[in-house]
Design a protein around this motif. Sequence first.
Motif, PDB file in Angstrom:
ATOM      1  N   TRP A 212     -31.370 -77.256  73.248  1.00 49.73           N
ATOM      2  CA  TRP A 212     -31.655 -78.422  74.080  1.00 49.73           C
ATOM      3  C   TRP A 212     -32.696 -79.333  73.426  1.00 49.73           C
ATOM      4  O   TRP A 212     -32.728 -80.521  73.673  1.00 49.73           O
ATOM      5  CB  TRP A 212     -32.169 -77.965  75.439  1.00 49.73           C
ATOM      6  CG  TRP A 212     -31.348 -76.865  76.008  1.00 49.73           C
ATOM      7  CD1 TRP A 212     -30.190 -76.967  76.725  1.00 49.73           C
ATOM      8  CD2 TRP A 212     -31.609 -75.465  75.867  1.00 49.73           C
ATOM      9  NE1 TRP A 212     -29.725 -75.723  77.043  1.00 49.73           N
ATOM     10  CE2 TRP A 212     -30.568 -74.784  76.543  1.00 49.73           C
ATOM     11  CE3 TRP A 212     -32.627 -74.725  75.258  1.00 49.73           C
ATOM     12  CZ2 TRP A 212     -30.517 -73.397  76.607  1.00 49.73           C
ATOM     13  CZ3 TRP A 212     -32.588 -73.343  75.306  1.00 49.73           C
ATOM     14  CH2 TRP A 212     -31.530 -72.691  75.982  1.00 49.73           C
ATOM     15  N   SER A 213     -33.556 -78.726  72.581  1.00 46.73           N
ATOM     16  CA  SER A 213     -34.561 -79.510  71.862  1.00 46.73           C
ATOM     17  C   SER A 213     -34.221 -79.695  70.399  1.00 46.73           C
ATOM     18  O   SER A 213     -34.926 -80.396  69.682  1.00 46.73           O
ATOM     19  CB  SER A 213     -35.934 -78.835  71.990  1.00 46.73           C
ATOM     20  OG  SER A 213     -36.351 -78.771  73.342  1.00 46.73           O
ATOM     21  N   ILE A 250     -37.589 -74.976  62.559  1.00 46.18           N
ATOM     22  CA  ILE A 250     -36.460 -75.375  61.710  1.00 46.18           C
ATOM     23  C   ILE A 250     -35.495 -76.216  62.531  1.00 46.18           C
ATOM     24  O   ILE A 250     -35.164 -75.883  63.670  1.00 46.18           O
ATOM     25  CB  ILE A 250     -35.735 -74.136  61.149  1.00 46.18           C
ATOM     26  CG1 ILE A 250     -36.714 -73.218  60.409  1.00 46.18           C
ATOM     27  CG2 ILE A 250     -34.593 -74.550  60.224  1.00 46.18           C
ATOM     28  CD1 ILE A 250     -36.123 -71.885  60.019  1.00 46.18           C
ATOM     29  N   SER A 251     -35.013 -77.316  61.948  1.00 45.18           N
ATOM     30  CA  SER A 251     -34.016 -78.158  62.608  1.00 45.18           C
ATOM     31  C   SER A 251     -33.086 -78.745  61.560  1.00 45.18           C
ATOM     32  O   SER A 251     -33.393 -78.749  60.361  1.00 45.18           O
ATOM     33  CB  SER A 251     -34.683 -79.279  63.415  1.00 45.18           C
ATOM     34  OG  SER A 251     -35.252 -80.234  62.542  1.00 45.18           O
ATOM     35  N   SER A 252     -31.966 -79.261  62.027  1.00 46.98           N
ATOM     36  CA  SER A 252     -31.026 -79.915  61.117  1.00 46.98           C
ATOM     37  C   SER A 252     -31.358 -81.406  61.023  1.00 46.98           C
ATOM     38  O   SER A 252     -32.156 -81.934  61.798  1.00 46.98           O
ATOM     39  CB  SER A 252     -29.590 -79.721  61.615  1.00 46.98           C
ATOM     40  OG  SER A 252     -29.408 -80.367  62.854  1.00 46.98           O
ATOM     41  N   LYS A 253     -30.707 -82.082  60.116  1.00 47.09           N
ATOM     42  CA  LYS A 253     -30.973 -83.514  59.915  1.00 47.09           C
ATOM     43  C   LYS A 253     -30.359 -84.375  61.010  1.00 47.09           C
ATOM     44  O   LYS A 253     -30.654 -85.568  61.099  1.00 47.09           O
ATOM     45  CB  LYS A 253     -30.435 -83.957  58.557  1.00 47.09           C
ATOM     46  CG  LYS A 253     -31.155 -83.309  57.384  1.00 47.09           C
ATOM     47  CD  LYS A 253     -30.602 -83.819  56.060  1.00 47.09           C
ATOM     48  CE  LYS A 253     -31.349 -83.193  54.891  1.00 47.09           C
ATOM     49  NZ  LYS A 253     -30.839 -83.686  53.573  1.00 47.09           N
ATOM     50  N   GLN A 254     -29.498 -83.792  61.853  1.00 46.21           N
ATOM     51  CA  GLN A 254     -28.838 -84.577  62.886  1.00 46.21           C
ATOM     52  C   GLN A 254     -29.675 -84.717  64.157  1.00 46.21           C
ATOM     53  O   GLN A 254     -29.317 -85.491  65.044  1.00 46.21           O
ATOM     54  CB  GLN A 254     -27.494 -83.940  63.256  1.00 46.21           C
ATOM     55  CG  GLN A 254     -26.410 -84.099  62.197  1.00 46.21           C
ATOM     56  CD  GLN A 254     -26.621 -83.196  61.002  1.00 46.21           C
ATOM     57  OE1 GLN A 254     -27.165 -82.105  61.154  1.00 46.21           O
ATOM     58  NE2 GLN A 254     -26.198 -83.652  59.830  1.00 46.21           N
ATOM     59  N   VAL A 255     -30.759 -83.974  64.277  1.00 45.01           N
ATOM     60  CA  VAL A 255     -31.547 -84.025  65.496  1.00 45.01           C
ATOM     61  C   VAL A 255     -32.519 -85.191  65.448  1.00 45.01           C
ATOM     62  O   VAL A 255     -32.649 -85.890  64.427  1.00 45.01           O
ATOM     63  CB  VAL A 255     -32.335 -82.699  65.707  1.00 45.01           C
ATOM     64  CG1 VAL A 255     -31.381 -81.520  65.753  1.00 45.01           C
ATOM     65  CG2 VAL A 255     -33.376 -82.507  64.630  1.00 45.01           C
ATOM     66  N   ARG A 364     -34.086 -77.256  80.250  1.00 47.88           N
ATOM     67  CA  ARG A 364     -34.901 -78.312  79.651  1.00 47.88           C
ATOM     68  C   ARG A 364     -34.247 -79.687  79.852  1.00 47.88           C
ATOM     69  O   ARG A 364     -34.351 -80.576  79.003  1.00 47.88           O
ATOM     70  CB  ARG A 364     -35.130 -78.063  78.157  1.00 47.88           C
ATOM     71  CG  ARG A 364     -35.878 -76.778  77.845  1.00 47.88           C
ATOM     72  CD  ARG A 364     -36.286 -76.716  76.386  1.00 47.88           C
ATOM     73  NE  ARG A 364     -37.131 -75.556  76.109  1.00 47.88           N
ATOM     74  CZ  ARG A 364     -37.817 -75.369  74.994  1.00 47.88           C
ATOM     75  NH1 ARG A 364     -37.756 -76.285  74.028  1.00 47.88           N
ATOM     76  NH2 ARG A 364     -38.556 -74.294  74.814  1.00 47.88           N
ATOM     77  N   GLY A 365     -33.583 -79.841  81.009  1.00 44.38           N
ATOM     78  CA  GLY A 365     -32.755 -81.018  81.220  1.00 44.38           C
ATOM     79  C   GLY A 365     -33.463 -82.214  81.792  1.00 44.38           C
ATOM     80  O   GLY A 365     -32.838 -83.278  81.924  1.00 44.38           O
ATOM     81  N   CYS A 366     -34.732 -82.113  82.189  1.00 45.01           N
ATOM     82  CA  CYS A 366     -35.442 -83.287  82.703  1.00 45.01           C
ATOM     83  C   CYS A 366     -36.753 -83.468  81.954  1.00 45.01           C
ATOM     84  O   CYS A 366     -37.302 -82.529  81.386  1.00 45.01           O
ATOM     85  CB  CYS A 366     -35.686 -83.166  84.206  1.00 45.01           C
ATOM     86  SG  CYS A 366     -36.825 -81.868  84.688  1.00 45.01           S
ATOM     87  N   GLY A 367     -37.226 -84.692  81.945  1.00 44.00           N
ATOM     88  CA  GLY A 367     -38.450 -84.994  81.227  1.00 44.00           C
ATOM     89  C   GLY A 367     -38.190 -85.853  80.008  1.00 44.00           C
ATOM     90  O   GLY A 367     -37.069 -86.336  79.785  1.00 44.00           O
ATOM     91  N   ASN A 373     -32.484 -85.201  72.539  1.00 46.18           N
ATOM     92  CA  ASN A 373     -33.216 -83.935  72.456  1.00 46.18           C
ATOM     93  C   ASN A 373     -34.420 -83.950  73.384  1.00 46.18           C
ATOM     94  O   ASN A 373     -35.163 -84.936  73.449  1.00 46.18           O
ATOM     95  CB  ASN A 373     -33.702 -83.671  71.032  1.00 46.18           C
ATOM     96  CG  ASN A 373     -32.561 -83.479  70.047  1.00 46.18           C
ATOM     97  OD1 ASN A 373     -32.469 -84.173  69.039  1.00 46.18           O
ATOM     98  ND2 ASN A 373     -31.669 -82.540  70.345  1.00 46.18           N
ATOM     99  N   SER A 374     -34.605 -82.862  74.103  1.00 42.56           N
ATOM    100  CA  SER A 374     -35.760 -82.734  74.986  1.00 42.56           C
ATOM    101  C   SER A 374     -37.006 -82.454  74.156  1.00 42.56           C
ATOM    102  O   SER A 374     -37.031 -81.520  73.342  1.00 42.56           O
ATOM    103  CB  SER A 374     -35.521 -81.588  75.978  1.00 42.56           C
ATOM    104  OG  SER A 374     -36.657 -81.373  76.777  1.00 42.56           O
ATOM    105  N   ILE A 375     -38.040 -83.260  74.348  1.00 43.72           N
ATOM    106  CA  ILE A 375     -39.267 -83.095  73.564  1.00 43.72           C
ATOM    107  C   ILE A 375     -40.438 -82.631  74.420  1.00 43.72           C
ATOM    108  O   ILE A 375     -41.539 -82.408  73.912  1.00 43.72           O
ATOM    109  CB  ILE A 375     -39.647 -84.401  72.844  1.00 43.72           C
ATOM    110  CG1 ILE A 375     -39.841 -85.535  73.848  1.00 43.72           C
ATOM    111  CG2 ILE A 375     -38.579 -84.754  71.825  1.00 43.72           C
ATOM    112  CD1 ILE A 375     -40.319 -86.832  73.218  1.00 43.72           C
TER     113      ILE A 375
END
Length: 483
Positions: A212-213, A250-255, A364-367, A373-375
């Motif tokens: 979700w993030s 770790i994250s991908s370049k698409q986020v 993590r759907g609100c905020g 992406n939820s931050i």
Amino acid sequence: MGTVYAKESNMSRNINETSSNNTEKQNFKKNNSEKMNLFEKRKEEPIDLHSVKARVDRIHVDGLIRTKDDIIKAQVIELFKAQDFYDVVLRAYKVREKLQGLGCFGNIGIYIDTSQGPRATPEGVEVTFMVREIRRLTGGISTMVGNNEGSVIVHAKAPNLFGRGERLQMEYSYGSKSSTNISISAVKPFIDNWRHTVLTGSVFNTSNRFPWSGFSQCDKGFLLDIGLNPDGAGTLKHNLQYEATYREIISSKQVSFRVREQCGPNLKSALRHICSIDKRDSLIFPTMGSLVQFSTEVAGLGGDIGFVKNELTMQTNWSPYECLTFQLGFQSGLLRGISNDMKINIADHFFLGGPLNLRGFDMRGCGPRHDGNSIGGDAYWALALHLYTPLPFRPGRNGFGDLFKLHGFINGGNVSNFTFKFANDYKENMKIFKENVRCAVGGGIAMKLGNIARVELNLVMPLLFVRSDVLQQFQFGIGLQYL
């Protein structure tokens, strides 16, 4: 009160309390005969155990091999304070719970009999605990649920290493969402010195995914925990912790770029204090009582992460009728930086939403969100009101049916960011309580799993939300904690 001493035989140990009153010894047989006659007259009548005077003369603990005398005495000594037979029974079961809490024994049986021997008193009884010590090495495979995820756990434990409840344990778990956890812990209780104090040291390696993030997190670290139970009843608990963790995000370049800029390794060194007062009559479906828990975490004793994080959890329960229970829950948190040289990572933010959190919203759907992406945020609050009732027509009453409850609820909350300029921007900071508030109403069925986990299947209707929120009307949740 007379003297207390311990005597060890081949397979049992006795703890004795005797009276020096010679008159009581001489009249023992006469009073004992009168008690037996009284019981014969009342054997067909209900007996008020409060009216049966009794005192504990001797305590036997049979089956001890490795366990030391001093740790046993610390658990059973309160039995000598009993004033009547009801008090003896009540205290005996409390002692049994304490003995089981040591982690040294498997099955524990209780036997109560009239006192015998030259040191017996007229109203004396003897209490015997039949214990069976756990093997030197145990292990197995089990399952666990938490955070809407199921896990398979392989564990091994060496209990009661030196005879005073010490244990060494190792655990490996693999979750249904590809999360893993490996930990090795050494546990040492200090029951005879500091009352109900447990010292735990652990090394761990955990891996979790947060789609979700848009990132995954791998933690390697050390945790030292001192658990305090001052009242001895488990109502008031303190945990003092120190944690040193090497974390890799770790994250991908698409986020989202907001997520990618926080990726990479970081080192967190933190002190944490958790205080809880739990007076509920049950963990999953309480009908009365309340819970208050407050935690404070200070990071920045080393490494490149620095913040002060406070969280508050409150819950109260009341039942105006036997089949109706109301539950009001509240959670809030505040996160603040402590230095411009130290940062706050996305892994430390607060998040809201989920089937056991803010219902009606995805995990993590609100905020705050950025590019889908939820931050998360640095401040949040959430409130929920539940109404619980048994299943219609009470199928399986006093049995399997009591594991299920119908519930209706309304919950709401918000997660956002404070400006932390309270003197000049008070109104701006208070917007979190009145702007962009989320709210949902719904109902469903909840089930208790082993008095430690909770399963919910709900139909929810979101009432207040913002355009970027991710909504869910049908939700299935399973976990240990809930709003």
